[in-house]
Design a protein around this motif. Sequence first.
Motif, PDB file in Angstrom:
ATOM      1  N   PRO A 143       0.829  -1.200   0.000  1.00 35.38           N
ATOM      2  CA  PRO A 143       0.000   0.000   0.000  1.00 35.38           C
ATOM      3  C   PRO A 143       0.867   1.255   0.000  1.00 35.38           C
ATOM      4  CG  PRO A 143       0.157  -0.887   2.216  1.00 35.38           C
ATOM      5  CD  PRO A 143       0.896  -1.847   1.321  1.00 35.38           C
ATOM      6  N   VAL A 144       0.319   2.328  -0.559  1.00 33.51           N
ATOM      7  CA  VAL A 144       0.999   3.624  -0.487  1.00 33.51           C
ATOM      8  C   VAL A 144       0.926   4.106   0.959  1.00 33.51           C
ATOM      9  CG1 VAL A 144       0.909   6.038  -1.183  1.00 33.51           C
ATOM     10  CG2 VAL A 144       0.552   4.232  -2.894  1.00 33.51           C
ATOM     11  N   ALA A 145       2.079   4.241   1.582  1.00 34.20           N
ATOM     12  CA  ALA A 145       2.112   4.719   2.965  1.00 34.20           C
ATOM     13  C   ALA A 145       1.919   6.226   3.028  1.00 34.20           C
ATOM     14  CB  ALA A 145       3.428   4.333   3.635  1.00 34.20           C
ATOM     15  N   GLU A 146       2.520   6.936   2.089  1.00 31.65           N
ATOM     16  CA  GLU A 146       2.327   8.385   1.984  1.00 31.65           C
ATOM     17  C   GLU A 146       2.633   8.817   0.557  1.00 31.65           C
ATOM     18  OE1 GLU A 146       4.715   9.823   5.127  1.00 31.65           O
ATOM     19  OE2 GLU A 146       6.612   9.110   4.314  1.00 31.65           O
ATOM     20  N   HIS A 147       1.691   9.541  -0.040  1.00 27.49           N
ATOM     21  CA  HIS A 147       1.868  10.007  -1.411  1.00 27.49           C
ATOM     22  C   HIS A 147       2.464  11.413  -1.385  1.00 27.49           C
ATOM     23  CE1 HIS A 147       0.786  10.341  -5.760  1.00 27.49           C
ATOM     24  NE2 HIS A 147       1.077   9.043  -5.677  1.00 27.49           N
ATOM     25  N   HIS A 148       2.523  12.053  -2.568  1.00 31.24           N
ATOM     26  CA  HIS A 148       3.107  13.395  -2.656  1.00 31.24           C
ATOM     27  C   HIS A 148       2.355  14.397  -1.794  1.00 31.24           C
ATOM     28  CE1 HIS A 148       4.967  11.451  -6.015  1.00 31.24           C
ATOM     29  NE2 HIS A 148       3.981  11.632  -6.856  1.00 31.24           N
ATOM     30  N   ASP A 149       1.098  14.067  -1.452  1.00 29.53           N
ATOM     31  CA  ASP A 149       0.259  14.990  -0.684  1.00 29.53           C
ATOM     32  C   ASP A 149       0.641  15.069   0.784  1.00 29.53           C
ATOM     33  OD1 ASP A 149      -0.580  12.490   0.126  1.00 29.53           O
ATOM     34  OD2 ASP A 149      -2.719  12.901  -0.112  1.00 29.53           O
ATOM     35  N   ALA A 150       1.557  14.202   1.230  1.00 25.95           N
ATOM     36  CA  ALA A 150       2.098  14.223   2.596  1.00 25.95           C
ATOM     37  C   ALA A 150       1.142  13.704   3.655  1.00 25.95           C
ATOM     38  CB  ALA A 150       2.593  15.627   2.997  1.00 25.95           C
ATOM     39  N   PHE A 151       0.015  13.133   3.253  1.00 24.31           N
ATOM     40  CA  PHE A 151      -0.886  12.553   4.247  1.00 24.31           C
ATOM     41  C   PHE A 151      -0.468  11.114   4.511  1.00 24.31           C
ATOM     42  CE2 PHE A 151      -4.770  10.496   5.793  1.00 24.31           C
ATOM     43  CZ  PHE A 151      -5.143  11.385   6.798  1.00 24.31           C
ATOM     44  N   ALA A 152      -0.099  10.829   5.754  1.00 22.96           N
ATOM     45  CA  ALA A 152       0.398   9.507   6.125  1.00 22.96           C
ATOM     46  C   ALA A 152      -0.774   8.558   6.392  1.00 22.96           C
ATOM     47  CB  ALA A 152       1.280   9.608   7.361  1.00 22.96           C
ATOM     48  N   MET A 153      -0.729   7.402   5.751  1.00 17.56           N
ATOM     49  CA  MET A 153      -1.787   6.394   5.922  1.00 17.56           C
ATOM     50  C   MET A 153      -1.425   5.429   7.048  1.00 17.56           C
ATOM     51  SD  MET A 153      -4.199   7.025   3.654  1.00 17.56           S
ATOM     52  CE  MET A 153      -5.024   5.498   3.207  1.00 17.56           C
ATOM     53  N   TYR A 154      -0.759   5.927   8.055  1.00 17.35           N
ATOM     54  CA  TYR A 154      -0.284   5.111   9.163  1.00 17.35           C
ATOM     55  C   TYR A 154      -0.161   5.988  10.408  1.00 17.35           C
ATOM     56  CZ  TYR A 154       4.105   7.412   7.884  1.00 17.35           C
ATOM     57  OH  TYR A 154       5.061   8.353   7.592  1.00 17.35           O
ATOM     58  N   LYS A 155       0.146   5.376  11.529  1.00 20.62           N
ATOM     59  CA  LYS A 155       0.335   6.110  12.786  1.00 20.62           C
ATOM     60  C   LYS A 155       1.729   6.712  12.773  1.00 20.62           C
ATOM     61  CE  LYS A 155       0.317   5.536  17.825  1.00 20.62           C
ATOM     62  NZ  LYS A 155      -0.427   6.773  18.038  1.00 20.62           N
ATOM     63  N   SER A 156       1.800   7.997  12.515  1.00 19.04           N
ATOM     64  CA  SER A 156       3.091   8.667  12.379  1.00 19.04           C
ATOM     65  C   SER A 156       3.559   9.286  13.690  1.00 19.04           C
ATOM     66  CB  SER A 156       2.998   9.777  11.322  1.00 19.04           C
ATOM     67  OG  SER A 156       4.195  10.520  11.267  1.00 19.04           O
ATOM     68  N   ASN A 157       4.856   9.199  13.905  1.00 20.01           N
ATOM     69  CA  ASN A 157       5.480   9.875  15.046  1.00 20.01           C
ATOM     70  C   ASN A 157       6.118  11.188  14.636  1.00 20.01           C
ATOM     71  OD1 ASN A 157       5.064   7.776  17.112  1.00 20.01           O
ATOM     72  ND2 ASN A 157       6.405   6.547  15.810  1.00 20.01           N
ATOM     73  N   VAL A 158       5.908  11.578  13.371  1.00 28.03           N
ATOM     74  CA  VAL A 158       6.577  12.766  12.827  1.00 28.03           C
ATOM     75  C   VAL A 158       5.583  13.838  12.395  1.00 28.03           C
ATOM     76  CG1 VAL A 158       8.155  13.599  11.038  1.00 28.03           C
ATOM     77  CG2 VAL A 158       8.533  11.351  12.073  1.00 28.03           C
ATOM     78  N   THR A 159       4.451  13.439  11.793  1.00 26.93           N
ATOM     79  CA  THR A 159       3.497  14.420  11.283  1.00 26.93           C
ATOM     80  C   THR A 159       2.108  14.210  11.874  1.00 26.93           C
ATOM     81  OG1 THR A 159       2.401  15.272   9.286  1.00 26.93           O
ATOM     82  CG2 THR A 159       3.052  12.946   9.269  1.00 26.93           C
ATOM     83  N   ARG A 160       1.426  15.309  12.126  1.00 23.49           N
ATOM     84  CA  ARG A 160       0.046  15.239  12.626  1.00 23.49           C
ATOM     85  C   ARG A 160      -0.931  14.832  11.521  1.00 23.49           C
ATOM     86  NH1 ARG A 160      -2.525  21.203  12.305  1.00 23.49           N
ATOM     87  NH2 ARG A 160      -1.088  22.150  10.804  1.00 23.49           N
ATOM     88  N   TRP A 161      -0.517  15.005  10.251  1.00 20.84           N
ATOM     89  CA  TRP A 161      -1.379  14.712   9.119  1.00 20.84           C
ATOM     90  C   TRP A 161      -1.327  13.214   8.825  1.00 20.84           C
ATOM     91  CZ3 TRP A 161      -4.298  18.805   7.761  1.00 20.84           C
ATOM     92  CH2 TRP A 161      -3.820  20.079   8.092  1.00 20.84           C
ATOM     93  N   ASN A 162      -2.034  12.444   9.612  1.00 19.43           N
ATOM     94  CA  ASN A 162      -2.000  10.993   9.436  1.00 19.43           C
ATOM     95  C   ASN A 162      -3.370  10.389   9.691  1.00 19.43           C
ATOM     96  OD1 ASN A 162      -2.065   9.655  12.285  1.00 19.43           O
ATOM     97  ND2 ASN A 162      -0.598  11.347  12.514  1.00 19.43           N
ATOM     98  N   SER A 163      -3.568   9.182   9.187  1.00 19.27           N
ATOM     99  CA  SER A 163      -4.884   8.546   9.172  1.00 19.27           C
ATOM    100  C   SER A 163      -5.375   8.110  10.550  1.00 19.27           C
ATOM    101  CB  SER A 163      -4.865   7.334   8.239  1.00 19.27           C
ATOM    102  OG  SER A 163      -3.998   6.323   8.746  1.00 19.27           O
TER     103      SER A 163
END
Length: 508
Positions: A143-163
Amino acid sequence: MHKMYTMLLLIAILVNGCQSSTQQENDIRFEANWESLKEYKIPEWFADAKFGIFIHWGVYSVPAYASEWYPRNMYQDSVLWHQTDPEKSKPGTNSVYTHHVETYGHPSEFGYKDFIPMFKAEKFDADQWIHLFKKAGAKYVIPVAEHHDAFAMYKSNVTRWNSVEMGPKRDIVGELQQASKKEGMHFGVSSHFAFNWDYFNKEERFDTWNPEYEDLYGPKHERYAPVSKEFMDLWWRRTTDIIDSYQPEILWFDFYIDRKEFAPYHPKLAAYYYNKGLETGQEVVLQTKNMYFESFPAGSNVLDIERGKLSDIRSAVWQTDTSIGKNSWCHTEGWQSKSANSLIDDLIDIVSKNGTMLLNVGPKADGTIPQDQVNVLLEMGKWLDANGEAIYGTRPWDKFGEGPTIVKQGHHSEGNNKAFTAEDIRFTKKDKILYAITLDVPEDGKVLIRSLANHPKINANTVKSVEFLGEDAVASWNFTGQGLLVETETGLKAENALAIKIEVDTNL
């Protein structure tokens, strides 16, 4: 005394054993230089797998218009920016911008960020997806974990923009990983985040200019300026976060990390990922495109070719990534699916040249996979159920094939290829077996394999048996001056490619 001596001896053995084990681990660890990284070996499991599923699914699936590049194009109201070359940019609005304004409003008022609450994934069922992919015959999932749009499809420890924090409020990557493990499938992830640097058009009249959203849209800079060290450090932290948290068996990268600014990170990345695989006991696969220059020297990772193939056998295992969709990677209302027949032919052609196929699906925003894509996958699975032994675990033969149809080579070349015919035959081998696969079904039930005319290892004296895979029909065969003629008088039921199994008395 005897018991004490025995105990001391046992402790010494254990200590020395641990030291020996640690020393062995240190001996095989990779250093961040190409001399060390060229010792990397592509795992046999990957060379055997041949077929995987790619998944483009994210916030861009909500508008479901044009393509997964909707986030970029919705901000192009005056200049159509080329992705990497400013000279190829041109003035003028585009249909995506017009559609966005008419449907949602001006991007200053309704920006890409505003699609995130609409991405609910309410019907997403990871187990159901993976079960479908397994029925399709796939051996690995990315699966695409993060595309060019910077939205993370996982629990990120770096960005608030995540699924997990927004949108679906679920760990999409984590759920797919667990479902894959249950089905015994290999699991990887893809990262497209590097291009976030130049993806969004950041101008005052758009919400991309607002510093509050810079961690989604990327930092402000002049178009096509070299990637800053700060951004590359962010890319590194996001990438290692994925590696550390999910320990993927495959790590796939899109084109932008092939830029020279990223070059110092390439050996560092490969060493970090390969050593993490050693620590977790996994045989891992790093995949990149080498689109701009040889960013990863041959032998240090797996070459991936986007929407294209090679024209001949490559000694190292490689991969094609392509989509079921002719015109998009993510689901759109105008999605056009390729036929299963054409994709089966492509898979066979790729495997005959020592490649694997990573085939993309585009689910809807709600988490359902459209029926036309499901039908393609199931038809491919049906063919692989009957003919899979000619694909999985095979290796290239002396030549990849024969026939009149020439295959174009390179990235984005698939649109230049013509349909294969029954005269186009591809070869694979396994131990004492040669598989000859016709890329269409001969109407008269006859197949002439010209490559076997006067062959030293495969001739009338060495062939033990010839049979059709997945057929009730009995194959009769004989060598002529033109090659091996295989035929049947009872008719063939194959609808796609026809696989012929030729067993000889020696290893090929």
